[in-house]
Design an enzyme around this catalytic site. Structure first.
Site, PDB file in Angstrom:
ATOM      1  N   GLY A 123      99.532  96.705  76.004  1.00 20.80           N
ATOM      2  CA  GLY A 123     100.291  95.965  77.002  1.00 20.80           C
ATOM      3  C   GLY A 123     100.193  94.467  76.991  1.00 20.80           C
ATOM      4  O   GLY A 123     100.926  93.801  77.736  1.00 20.80           O
ATOM      5  N   PRO A 171      97.223  98.402  71.390  1.00 23.11           N
ATOM      6  CA  PRO A 171      98.248  97.363  71.369  1.00 23.11           C
ATOM      7  C   PRO A 171      99.404  97.730  70.441  1.00 23.11           C
ATOM      8  O   PRO A 171      99.193  98.311  69.375  1.00 23.11           O
ATOM      9  CB  PRO A 171      97.502  96.140  70.827  1.00 23.11           C
ATOM     10  CG  PRO A 171      96.407  96.713  69.986  1.00 23.11           C
ATOM     11  CD  PRO A 171      96.033  98.039  70.594  1.00 23.11           C
ATOM     12  N   CYS A 221     131.727  97.382  72.084  1.00 21.13           N
ATOM     13  CA  CYS A 221     132.760  97.294  73.117  1.00 21.13           C
ATOM     14  C   CYS A 221     132.217  97.506  74.522  1.00 21.13           C
ATOM     15  O   CYS A 221     132.616  98.458  75.207  1.00 21.13           O
ATOM     16  CB  CYS A 221     133.858  98.302  72.811  1.00 21.13           C
ATOM     17  SG  CYS A 221     134.550  97.977  71.199  1.00 21.13           S
ATOM     18  N   TYR A 243     109.684  97.054  69.198  1.00 21.70           N
ATOM     19  CA  TYR A 243     110.746  97.616  70.036  1.00 21.70           C
ATOM     20  C   TYR A 243     112.123  97.081  69.625  1.00 21.70           C
ATOM     21  O   TYR A 243     112.997  96.864  70.461  1.00 21.70           O
ATOM     22  CB  TYR A 243     110.452  97.360  71.532  1.00 21.70           C
ATOM     23  CG  TYR A 243     109.080  97.836  71.939  1.00 21.70           C
ATOM     24  CD1 TYR A 243     108.783  99.193  71.940  1.00 21.70           C
ATOM     25  CD2 TYR A 243     108.057  96.946  72.297  1.00 21.70           C
ATOM     26  CE1 TYR A 243     107.510  99.649  72.286  1.00 21.70           C
ATOM     27  CE2 TYR A 243     106.788  97.388  72.642  1.00 21.70           C
ATOM     28  CZ  TYR A 243     106.520  98.741  72.625  1.00 21.70           C
ATOM     29  OH  TYR A 243     105.271  99.194  72.968  1.00 21.70           O
TER      30      TYR A 243
HETATM   31  N1  LLP Z   1      99.838 102.768  75.208  1.00 25.27           N
HETATM   32  C1  LLP Z   1     100.680 103.430  75.990  1.00 25.27           C
HETATM   33  C2  LLP Z   1     100.224 104.663  76.652  1.00 25.27           C
HETATM   34  C3  LLP Z   1     101.993 102.959  76.167  1.00 25.27           C
HETATM   35  O1  LLP Z   1     102.831 103.623  76.952  1.00 25.27           O
HETATM   36  C4  LLP Z   1     102.400 101.772  75.517  1.00 25.27           C
HETATM   37  C5  LLP Z   1     103.771 101.258  75.663  1.00 25.27           C
HETATM   38  C6  LLP Z   1     101.470 101.119  74.691  1.00 25.27           C
HETATM   39  C7  LLP Z   1     100.195 101.631  74.567  1.00 25.27           C
HETATM   40  C8  LLP Z   1     101.818  99.868  73.928  1.00 25.27           C
HETATM   41  O2  LLP Z   1     102.150  98.821  74.769  1.00 25.27           O
HETATM   42  P1  LLP Z   1     102.360  97.354  74.156  1.00 25.27           P
HETATM   43  O3  LLP Z   1     101.013  96.859  73.668  1.00 25.27           O
HETATM   44  O4  LLP Z   1     103.340  97.466  73.053  1.00 25.27           O
HETATM   45  O5  LLP Z   1     102.884  96.556  75.294  1.00 25.27           O
HETATM   46  N2  LLP Z   1     110.500  99.190  74.974  1.00 25.27           N
HETATM   47  C9  LLP Z   1     109.808  98.277  75.849  1.00 25.27           C
HETATM   48  C10 LLP Z   1     108.313  98.494  75.867  1.00 25.27           C
HETATM   49  C11 LLP Z   1     107.898  99.906  76.233  1.00 25.27           C
HETATM   50  C12 LLP Z   1     106.417 100.102  76.222  1.00 25.27           C
HETATM   51  C13 LLP Z   1     106.059 101.534  76.440  1.00 25.27           C
HETATM   52  N3  LLP Z   1     104.674 101.834  76.349  1.00 25.27           N
HETATM   53  C14 LLP Z   1     110.180  96.856  75.459  1.00 25.27           C
HETATM   54  O6  LLP Z   1     110.969  96.675  74.540  1.00 25.27           O
HETATM   55  O7  LLP Z   1     109.707  95.897  76.078  1.00 25.27           O
END
Ligand code: LLP
Length: 423
Positions: free
Chosen positions: A239, A276, A346, A375
């Protein structure tokens, strides 16, 4: 920091000019930098130095096998959320004991596959999941290490669609009920409690919610140990946010995040896992697109480009900002003017940005969307029958297509006419 810089007036990925890649693969395309991916992994690994830990890359951010392989070769574990992702981890040689399985809706078939192949732990998100997992593990004669994902009811202060740690989200078990759920877990055959899991959301740019959540996890660790459970691992989720807008960025550093981990749970003698995704892959990728037309509207100018919302959905879905730069470096003193940058799909939602100050970019010239490594490609589709765009990996002065652009025939041939329509 990334490795996308202008050199001799042209944007480069490491030592390769974007123009050279475009000449070879055509636009639009994604391009990733090996050095940036490696750097981000190392920065995270270093941030947790001194504590036993495993960085489990959340491959949902970018699951191209080449990206996974380069991280796996550096020692990364993987966080997977489907059997498909599990297969990707296995395909690049990640051993089961470095893979954690997250997600609210794991099916029996997924459990069976993963238990047969080996897994470090399941991060369990509900009591029904615990019951099913126990049944499947007992049937298979195995014992499955688990954590329970707790929902600490902390406001991650991020976009509502990617916040996961509040009590009204579908994720985890309310922390207030955790002791009961751990008691249940300990009573079930085939289940072995090994730790606690928490993940409060994505694109966090404030570290305070982490501190609040991890303190709650520390408190729960002591309580569960007092109840007789062995808590030896803490999975703290992912996150950490990235600076999407460079002109206005003061992102928290992985080292500051590491300090918070140390300060809140460092004394518990637990192995730390983190998941991450975005911080590793996000700024390691660009999406490159060509201008089809400069169009003048009623008091508004549009740059119509050959990439669209089906290729990069984040602006349409989360109103996300991506810095956008011309591939040919503008001369010093070039004036900028506000413009809307849109794709050919469109619907009006196919808008990457509105009234963005940009230097002039002529028809046929290219622009690059920054911070598109996470993403981006993974969330793309073939909406409007636009074939998925290729992915390219650069390493120093070499580049390779790591997912080719499908031909139109390949795209069409995936559909099948039923027998009764064939004449
Ligand atoms: N662990 C779990 C349980 C998660 O649900 C997620 C992301 C992560 C780790 C990784 O999080 P990160 O470090 O990438 O923030 N599509 C969205 C983001 C969705 C994230 C979902 N879960 C976007 O484009 O911002």
């Amino acid at each position: 920091m990334d490795h996308f810089l202008y050199r001799d007036g042209v944007l480069h990925a490491e030592d390769v000019s974007i123009s050279e890649i475009a000449a070879s693969v055509g636009t639009p395309f994604y391009v990733y930098s090996t050095a940036t991916l490696q750097r981000h992994y190392t920065v995270f690994d270093d941030a947790l130095a001194g504590m036993p830990h495993l960085v489990c890359y959340a491959m949902k951010a970018n699951s191209n096998l080449a990206v996974l392989k380069l991280l796996a070769d550096m020692g990364a574990g993987m966080d997977v959320v489907s059997v498909g992702e599990y297969m990707r981890a296995k395909a690049v040689g990640v051993p089961g004991d470095k893979i954690v399985f997250s997600g609210v809706g794991k099916t029996r078939a997924e459990m069976e596959h993963v238990l047969a192949g080996g897994i470090r732990q399941f991060n369990v998100e509900s009591e029904p999941e615990l019951h099913l997992l126990s049944k499947v593990a007992a049937e298979m004669g195995v014992e499955v290490p688990i954590t329970v994902r707790v929902n600490p009811d902390v406001d991650a202060k991020t976009h509502p669609k990617i916040a996961t740690g509040m009590s009204d989200n579908k994720f985890g078990i309310p922390i207030s009920r955790a002791r009961d759920v751990y008691a249940l877990a300990a009573s079930l055959p085939g289940i072995k409690v090994v730790g606690i899991d928490v993940h409060i959301g994505s694109q966090l740019v404030d570290l305070d919610p982490y501190r609040d959540a991890f303190l709650k996890v520390a408190e729960l660790t002591e309580a569960l140990r007092a109840d007789g459970h062995e808590i030896k691992r803490l999975d703290l989720g992912g996150g950490l946010g990235i600076p999407y807008e460079r002109s206005n960025a003061d992102p928290p550093l992985p080292s500051d995040y590491g300090d918070i981990v140390r300060e809140t749970v460092g004394h518990l003698d637990c192995e730390i896992e983190i998941e991450p995704g975005r911080l590793i892959a996000g700024n390691a990728g660009l999406m490159v697109s060509s201008v089809i037309f400069n169009k003048s509207g009623d008091g508004r100018d549009f740059l119509i480009v050959d990439a669209a919302m089906n290729d990069l959905i984040r602006p349409a879905m989360y109103d996300a900002h991506h810095d956008i730069v011309p591939v040919i470096e503008p001369a010093v003193g070039t004036t900028v003017a506000p413009i809307d940058i849109v794709g050919p799909v469109c619907e009006s939602g196919d808008t990457f940005t509105k009234q963005r100050p940009m230097p002039p970019v002529a028809d046929g010239e290219m622009i690059a969307f920054r911070s598109a490594g996470a993403y981006g490609a993974v969330m793309s589709s073939e909406y409007n029958s636009r074939p998925m765009i290729p992915e390219v990996l650069v390493d120093g002065d070499q580049f390779a297509v790591i997912r080719p652009r499908p031909t139109f025939d390949e795209m069409l041939n995936r559909d099948k006419l039923p027998e009764w329509m064939q004449d």
